[in-house]
Design a protein around this motif. Structure first.
Motif, PDB file in Angstrom:
ATOM      1  N   GLU A 238       0.822  -1.203   0.000  1.00  0.00           N
ATOM      2  CA  GLU A 238       0.000   0.000   0.000  1.00  0.00           C
ATOM      3  C   GLU A 238       0.861   1.261   0.000  1.00  0.00           C
ATOM      4  N   VAL A 239       0.246   2.376  -0.311  1.00  0.00           N
ATOM      5  CA  VAL A 239       0.881   3.679  -0.140  1.00  0.00           C
ATOM      6  C   VAL A 239       0.729   4.021   1.337  1.00  0.00           C
ATOM      7  N   GLU A 240       1.854   4.333   1.993  1.00  0.00           N
ATOM      8  CA  GLU A 240       1.849   4.553   3.435  1.00  0.00           C
ATOM      9  C   GLU A 240       2.378   5.943   3.793  1.00  0.00           C
ATOM     10  N   PRO A 241       1.973   6.470   4.938  1.00  0.00           N
ATOM     11  CA  PRO A 241       2.524   7.756   5.372  1.00  0.00           C
ATOM     12  C   PRO A 241       3.998   7.599   5.754  1.00  0.00           C
ATOM     13  N   VAL A 242       4.789   8.642   5.523  1.00  0.00           N
ATOM     14  CA  VAL A 242       6.186   8.670   5.972  1.00  0.00           C
ATOM     15  C   VAL A 242       6.160   9.245   7.384  1.00  0.00           C
ATOM     16  N   LEU A 243       6.594   8.457   8.342  1.00  0.00           N
ATOM     17  CA  LEU A 243       6.572   8.897   9.736  1.00  0.00           C
ATOM     18  C   LEU A 243       7.772   9.792  10.034  1.00  0.00           C
ATOM     19  N   ASP A 244       7.562  10.774  10.891  1.00  0.00           N
ATOM     20  CA  ASP A 244       8.609  11.731  11.235  1.00  0.00           C
ATOM     21  C   ASP A 244       9.292  11.301  12.532  1.00  0.00           C
ATOM     22  N   PHE A 245      10.528  10.798  12.419  1.00  0.00           N
ATOM     23  CA  PHE A 245      11.282  10.341  13.576  1.00  0.00           C
ATOM     24  C   PHE A 245      12.152  11.454  14.165  1.00  0.00           C
ATOM     25  N   GLN A 246      12.081  12.655  13.598  1.00  0.00           N
ATOM     26  CA  GLN A 246      12.869  13.790  14.093  1.00  0.00           C
ATOM     27  C   GLN A 246      12.133  14.573  15.179  1.00  0.00           C
ATOM     28  N   VAL A 247      10.871  14.243  15.404  1.00  0.00           N
ATOM     29  CA  VAL A 247      10.085  14.945  16.425  1.00  0.00           C
ATOM     30  C   VAL A 247       9.624  13.936  17.484  1.00  0.00           C
TER      31      VAL A 247
ATOM     32  N   VAL B 159       9.391   5.018  -3.611  1.00  0.00           N
ATOM     33  CA  VAL B 159       9.034   6.255  -4.307  1.00  0.00           C
ATOM     34  C   VAL B 159       8.151   7.038  -3.350  1.00  0.00           C
ATOM     35  N   LYS B 160       8.480   8.321  -3.171  1.00  0.00           N
ATOM     36  CA  LYS B 160       7.715   9.175  -2.261  1.00  0.00           C
ATOM     37  C   LYS B 160       6.845  10.152  -3.049  1.00  0.00           C
ATOM     38  N   PHE B 161       5.794  10.620  -2.381  1.00  0.00           N
ATOM     39  CA  PHE B 161       4.849  11.583  -2.947  1.00  0.00           C
ATOM     40  C   PHE B 161       4.616  12.680  -1.927  1.00  0.00           C
ATOM     41  N   ALA B 162       4.550  13.926  -2.351  1.00  0.00           N
ATOM     42  CA  ALA B 162       4.126  15.038  -1.503  1.00  0.00           C
ATOM     43  C   ALA B 162       2.697  15.364  -1.928  1.00  0.00           C
ATOM     44  N   ALA B 163       1.743  15.104  -1.036  1.00  0.00           N
ATOM     45  CA  ALA B 163       0.334  15.294  -1.387  1.00  0.00           C
ATOM     46  C   ALA B 163      -0.491  15.531  -0.129  1.00  0.00           C
ATOM     47  N   GLY B 164      -1.565  16.278  -0.276  1.00  0.00           N
ATOM     48  CA  GLY B 164      -2.457  16.556   0.845  1.00  0.00           C
ATOM     49  C   GLY B 164      -3.225  15.337   1.313  1.00  0.00           C
ATOM     50  N   VAL B 165      -3.482  14.410   0.392  1.00  0.00           N
ATOM     51  CA  VAL B 165      -4.186  13.167   0.717  1.00  0.00           C
ATOM     52  C   VAL B 165      -3.401  11.991   0.148  1.00  0.00           C
ATOM     53  N   ARG B 166      -3.676  10.808   0.669  1.00  0.00           N
ATOM     54  CA  ARG B 166      -2.981   9.592   0.238  1.00  0.00           C
ATOM     55  C   ARG B 166      -3.174   9.376  -1.270  1.00  0.00           C
ATOM     56  N   PRO B 167      -2.080   9.242  -2.032  1.00  0.00           N
ATOM     57  CA  PRO B 167      -2.211   8.954  -3.470  1.00  0.00           C
ATOM     58  C   PRO B 167      -2.908   7.611  -3.703  1.00  0.00           C
ATOM     59  N   VAL B 168      -3.745   7.577  -4.722  1.00  0.00           N
ATOM     60  CA  VAL B 168      -4.506   6.370  -5.036  1.00  0.00           C
ATOM     61  C   VAL B 168      -3.845   5.658  -6.209  1.00  0.00           C
ATOM     62  N   PRO B 169      -3.440   4.391  -6.017  1.00  0.00           N
ATOM     63  CA  PRO B 169      -2.825   3.649  -7.116  1.00  0.00           C
ATOM     64  C   PRO B 169      -3.876   3.179  -8.107  1.00  0.00           C
ATOM     65  N   PRO B 170      -3.438   2.772  -9.303  1.00  0.00           N
ATOM     66  CA  PRO B 170      -4.402   2.200 -10.250  1.00  0.00           C
ATOM     67  C   PRO B 170      -4.960   0.889  -9.694  1.00  0.00           C
ATOM     68  N   ALA B 171      -6.056   0.438 -10.267  1.00  0.00           N
ATOM     69  CA  ALA B 171      -6.682  -0.808  -9.820  1.00  0.00           C
ATOM     70  C   ALA B 171      -5.748  -1.992 -10.072  1.00  0.00           C
TER      71      ALA B 171
END
Length: 142
Positions: free
Chosen positions: A24-33, A74-86
Motif C-alpha cells: 500500500e501507499v503509506e505515510p512517511v513517519l517523522d522520527f525527528q520529532v 518512491v515518495k509523494f508530496a500530497a495533501g491526501v494519500r495517493p490512489v494507485p491504479p486498480a
C-alpha cells in the motif's frame, strides 16, 4: 550555472521494463520529532511545499537491476494519500507508471562502503500507458 537538486526523469528511463507497486501507499513517519501523547508518530511533511509525505515500495522489473535496486521506495508530496491504479486480476503486484518522476542523488554510507544512491519522488501514479496517453491527447488538443 544553476543545476537543480532533483533531476526530472521520464518513467521509462528509470523503469524501462516496468514497475510494480508492492503493498500500500503509506505515510512517511517523522522520527525527528517527539511521539504524540498516544505513542504514535506524526507524519512527515515536505520542507518545500508543506504537503504530507507518502511512500510506496516499488519493484523494478528490469532483470539487470542489482539486488539492492530491485525494490525501491518512491515518495509523494500530497495533501491526501495517493490512489494507485486498480490491481489487475491474477497479478500479485499492481503495474504502475509514475507521473512527474524525479530523482535526487545522495551517498549511501549504510552498507559500510559508500555508494551513489537515488531518492525518487513522483507527483502521481497511473496505470501503465494511461499517463503518457493522456499527456499525448492533451498536447494534440492544444
Amino acid at each position: 550555472m544553476a543545476i537543480p537538486r532533483r533531476i526530472n526523469l521520464p518513467h521509462h528511463e528509470v523503469f524501462p521494463a516496468g514497475a510494480f507497486l508492492k503493498g500500500e501507499v503509506e505515510p512517511v513517519l517523522d522520527f525527528q520529532v517527539d511521539k504524540r501523547s498516544d505513542g504514535s508518530r506524526p507524519q512527515q511533511t515536505d520542507k518545500e511545499t508543506g504537503l504530507l509525505l507518502w511512500q510506496a515500495t516499488v519493484l523494478d522489473a528490469d532483470e539487470e537491476a542489482s539486488r539492492k535496486d530491485t525494490a525501491i521506495v518512491v515518495k509523494f508530496a500530497a495533501g491526501v494519500r495517493p490512489v494507485p491504479p486498480a490491481k489487475k486480476a491474477g497479478m500479485p503486484w499492481t503495474p504502475v507508471e509514475f507521473v512527474g518522476l524525479s530523482a535526487l542523488p545522495y551517498v549511501d554510507t549504510n552498507s559500510g562502503r559508500p555508494r551513489l544512491a537515488w531518492s525518487f519522488r513522483a507527483e502521481s501514479m497511473a496505470e501503465p500507458g494511461a499517463a503518457s496517453a493522456s499527456s499525448s491527447s492533451s498536447k494534440g488538443a492544444a
